[in-house]
Design an enzyme around this catalytic site. Structure first.
Site, PDB file in Angstrom:
ATOM      1  N   ASN A 117       0.836  -1.204   0.000  1.00 15.54           N
ATOM      2  CA  ASN A 117       0.000   0.000   0.000  1.00 15.54           C
ATOM      3  C   ASN A 117       0.868   1.250   0.000  1.00 15.54           C
ATOM      4  O   ASN A 117       1.955   1.289   0.600  1.00 15.54           O
ATOM      5  CB  ASN A 117      -1.031   0.008   1.137  1.00 15.54           C
ATOM      6  CG  ASN A 117      -0.503  -0.390   2.493  1.00 15.54           C
ATOM      7  OD1 ASN A 117       0.557  -0.976   2.616  1.00 15.54           O
ATOM      8  ND2 ASN A 117      -1.242  -0.057   3.523  1.00 15.54           N
TER       9      ASN A 117
ATOM     10  N   GLU B 155       0.325   5.250   0.591  1.00 13.47           N
ATOM     11  CA  GLU B 155      -0.635   6.258   1.057  1.00 13.47           C
ATOM     12  C   GLU B 155      -0.255   7.663   0.577  1.00 13.47           C
ATOM     13  O   GLU B 155       0.786   7.872  -0.046  1.00 13.47           O
ATOM     14  CB  GLU B 155      -0.737   6.173   2.581  1.00 13.47           C
ATOM     15  CG  GLU B 155      -1.247   4.804   3.007  1.00 13.47           C
ATOM     16  CD  GLU B 155      -1.474   4.669   4.498  1.00 13.47           C
ATOM     17  OE1 GLU B 155      -0.972   5.504   5.282  1.00 13.47           O
ATOM     18  OE2 GLU B 155      -2.158   3.698   4.881  1.00 13.47           O
TER      19      GLU B 155
ATOM     20  N   CYS C 107      -4.126   0.603  -2.339  1.00 11.46           N
ATOM     21  CA  CYS C 107      -3.958  -0.632  -1.572  1.00 11.46           C
ATOM     22  C   CYS C 107      -2.899  -1.529  -2.217  1.00 11.46           C
ATOM     23  O   CYS C 107      -2.609  -1.414  -3.417  1.00 11.46           O
ATOM     24  CB  CYS C 107      -5.264  -1.410  -1.523  1.00 11.46           C
ATOM     25  SG  CYS C 107      -6.566  -0.641  -0.563  1.00 11.46           S
TER      26      CYS C 107
ATOM     27  N   GLU D  75      -3.121  -4.656  -3.021  1.00  7.72           N
ATOM     28  CA  GLU D  75      -3.658  -5.514  -4.077  1.00  7.72           C
ATOM     29  C   GLU D  75      -3.716  -4.773  -5.410  1.00  7.72           C
ATOM     30  O   GLU D  75      -3.359  -5.297  -6.468  1.00  7.72           O
ATOM     31  CB  GLU D  75      -5.078  -5.977  -3.719  1.00  7.72           C
ATOM     32  CG  GLU D  75      -5.149  -6.818  -2.459  1.00  7.72           C
ATOM     33  CD  GLU D  75      -5.348  -5.995  -1.192  1.00  7.72           C
ATOM     34  OE1 GLU D  75      -4.826  -4.861  -1.126  1.00  7.72           O
ATOM     35  OE2 GLU D  75      -6.012  -6.501  -0.277  1.00  7.72           O
TER      36      GLU D  75
ATOM     37  N   CYS E  27     -10.268  -4.785   0.332  1.00  9.92           N
ATOM     38  CA  CYS E  27     -11.377  -3.827   0.444  1.00  9.92           C
ATOM     39  C   CYS E  27     -12.311  -3.976  -0.766  1.00  9.92           C
ATOM     40  O   CYS E  27     -11.996  -4.661  -1.743  1.00  9.92           O
ATOM     41  CB  CYS E  27     -10.838  -2.398   0.544  1.00  9.92           C
ATOM     42  SG  CYS E  27     -10.317  -1.699  -1.036  1.00  9.92           S
TER      43      CYS E  27
ATOM     44  N   CYS F 231     -10.803  -3.002  -4.189  1.00 11.78           N
ATOM     45  CA  CYS F 231      -9.851  -3.998  -4.704  1.00 11.78           C
ATOM     46  C   CYS F 231     -10.572  -5.241  -5.197  1.00 11.78           C
ATOM     47  O   CYS F 231     -10.170  -5.846  -6.194  1.00 11.78           O
ATOM     48  CB  CYS F 231      -8.828  -4.359  -3.632  1.00 11.78           C
ATOM     49  SG  CYS F 231      -7.631  -3.037  -3.357  1.00 11.78           S
TER      50      CYS F 231
HETATM   51  N1  THU Z   1      -5.201  -1.719   2.742  1.00 14.25           N
HETATM   52  C1  THU Z   1      -4.622  -2.506   1.781  1.00 14.25           C
HETATM   53  O1  THU Z   1      -3.585  -2.161   1.218  1.00 14.25           O
HETATM   54  N2  THU Z   1      -5.214  -3.677   1.480  1.00 14.25           N
HETATM   55  C2  THU Z   1      -6.292  -4.190   2.132  1.00 14.25           C
HETATM   56  O2  THU Z   1      -6.688  -5.305   1.843  1.00 14.25           O
HETATM   57  C3  THU Z   1      -6.970  -3.405   3.168  1.00 14.25           C
HETATM   58  C4  THU Z   1      -6.431  -2.051   3.415  1.00 14.25           C
HETATM   59  C5  THU Z   1      -4.516  -0.480   3.121  1.00 14.25           C
HETATM   60  C6  THU Z   1      -5.169   0.799   2.760  1.00 14.25           C
HETATM   61  C7  THU Z   1      -4.504   1.738   3.761  1.00 14.25           C
HETATM   62  O3  THU Z   1      -3.232   2.124   3.254  1.00 14.25           O
HETATM   63  C8  THU Z   1      -4.288   0.889   4.983  1.00 14.25           C
HETATM   64  O4  THU Z   1      -4.356  -0.456   4.529  1.00 14.25           O
HETATM   65  C9  THU Z   1      -5.303   1.107   6.081  1.00 14.25           C
HETATM   66  O5  THU Z   1      -6.591   1.005   5.592  1.00 14.25           O
END
Ligand code: THU
Length: 134
Positions: free
Chosen positions: A42, A44, A53, A55, A86, A89
């Site tokens: 991920n 941000e 994310c 994925e 999420c 994704c």
């Molecule tokens: N996140 C992911 O990268 N994948 C997931 O399956 C769930 C959430 C990330 C998004 C954000 O950067 C952090 O986790 C918190 O939500």
């Protein structure tokens, strides 16, 4: 690549995650039908919503390198809980691999095996746009 190697590839991405806001690193490893593997973490952003994310990072890396057919994805976070993809994704994964195998791995190395149809039942896809029968 063995399952264990795929889990390790996902776990190896936790250190690459850019997570100054959530402090919640996620790693993913996406295996293509031809055996190629694309990893993701991920990433941000200070404006929050542009964050990506793990994925989707993996999917975009794979597709941009010419891969569109996927067999399975391993997803891991530094948590005892399983980190499921999420909603956004799930939809992005369904675009390319409606029957994808989804392997969630927690910090203890426990694995939950799911499929995308379990995670996204009655999904909307390209067939809905064309009116093609299932
Ligand atoms: N996140 C992911 O990268 N994948 C997931 O399956 C769930 C959430 C990330 C998004 C954000 O950067 C952090 O986790 C918190 O939500």
């Amino acid at each position: 690549m063995t399952r264990e190697e795929l889990y390790a590839a996902a776990r190896g991405m936790l250190d690459r995650a850019y997570v100054p806001y959530s402090h919640f690193p996620v790693g993913a490893a996406l295996e293509c039908e031809d055996g190629a593997v694309y990893t993701g973490c991920n990433v941000e952003n200070a404006a929050y919503s542009p964050g990506c994310c793990a994925e989707r990072t993996a999917v975009v890396k794979a597709v941009s390198e010419g891969h569109r057919r996927f067999r399975r994805i391993a997803i891991t976070a530094d948590s005892d809980r399983f980190c499921a993809p999420c909603g956004v994704c799930r939809q992005v994964l369904q675009e390319f691999a409606p029957n994808l195998e989804v392997l969630l791995v927690n910090r203890k190395g426990e694995v939950k095996e799911l499929t995308l149809p379990q995670l996204l039942p009655y999904s909307f896809g390209s067939d809905d746009l064309t009116g093609r029968e299932e």
